[in-house]
Design an enzyme around this catalytic site. Structure first.
Site, mmCIF file in Angstrom:
data_model
loop_
_atom_site.group_PDB
_atom_site.id
_atom_site.type_symbol
_atom_site.label_atom_id
_atom_site.label_comp_id
_atom_site.label_asym_id
_atom_site.label_seq_id
_atom_site.Cartn_x
_atom_site.Cartn_y
_atom_site.Cartn_z
ATOM 1 N N PHE A 159 0.828 -1.141 -0.040
ATOM 2 C CA PHE A 159 0.096 -0.023 0.154
ATOM 3 C C PHE A 159 0.924 1.343 0.005
ATOM 4 C CE2 PHE A 159 -3.422 -2.868 1.224
ATOM 5 C CZ PHE A 159 -4.249 -2.516 0.287
ATOM 6 N N GLU A 160 2.001 1.118 0.605
ATOM 7 C CA GLU A 160 2.810 2.387 0.715
ATOM 8 C C GLU A 160 3.478 2.714 -0.707
ATOM 9 O OE1 GLU A 160 2.903 4.562 3.131
ATOM 10 O OE2 GLU A 160 1.506 3.293 4.472
ATOM 11 N N GLY A 161 3.792 1.608 -1.325
ATOM 12 C CA GLY A 161 4.782 1.734 -2.523
ATOM 13 C C GLY A 161 6.075 2.199 -2.033
ATOM 14 N N ARG A 202 -7.431 0.429 1.016
ATOM 15 C CA ARG A 202 -6.670 -0.092 2.183
ATOM 16 C C ARG A 202 -6.953 -0.758 3.271
ATOM 17 N NH1 ARG A 202 -0.936 2.522 3.859
ATOM 18 N NH2 ARG A 202 -0.288 1.019 5.559
#
Length: 171
Positions: free
Chosen positions: A35-37, A161
């Site tokens: 999700f953060e990348g 998310r």
């Protein structure tokens, strides 16, 4: 005499894992990273905060990420693991408490959630209050879904998310 000794050994074996500090699994790291990348150049996130690596806003020494900062892949991995292992996982473990039994995926989902909203917000959340009472309460899913707003507007990225975190929590 033998029965007493066996009972003590069995009880010790059952209690010992709950006294050990909980840690994040590889699946938990992957959930957060997904999700953060990854960005090797500082950027402003949706809330306007300077961020680098896997969503980090501060370096290991506590200094803030600034415009123009860059990081290597190895540096981003180290920074991510530092904050997860030294801050977020221990804080979630402490806030949930030793008396609450969590499955690994529940703990991982809570760390992912806290990594995103911060320890302060998690510590006063209804989600945490419900986890402390009954970790399998089905209404915990609803509590994840309350945290989908940025500046008062629903963020589809946060909806995605939170759905994934809730699914992971209840898997």
């Amino acid at each position: 005499m033998k029965i007493t000794v066996y009972c003590v050994v069995v009880l010790a074996a059952l209690v010992a894992p709950s006294l050990a500090a909980r840690t994040v699994s590889q699946a938990g790291y992957d959930l957060i990273k997904g999700f953060e990348g990854l960005s090797l150049v500082a950027y402003q996130d949706i809330g306007g905060v300077w961020t680098i690596g896997y969503g980090n806003t501060r370096y290991q020494d506590g200094s803030p990420v600034r415009q123009g900062d860059t990081i290597t892949q190895a540096g981003a991995d180290d920074l991510f693991e530092y904050w997860v292992d030294e801050s977020f996982a221990p804080e979630v473990d402490r806030l949930v408490g030793n008396g609450v039994v969590l499955r690994q995926q529940q703990f991982d989902a809570l760390v992912s959630f806290t990594y995103n909203i911060g320890v302060g917000a998690f510590s006063s959340s209804t989600l945490l209050a419900k986890v402390r009472v009954w970790p399998d309460d089905p209404t915990i899913r609803d509590e994840f879904m309350r945290w989908v707003y940025v500046n008062g507007e629903v963020s589809q990225g946060l909806v995605n998310r939170r759905e994934a975190e809730a699914d992971f929590y209840f898997s």
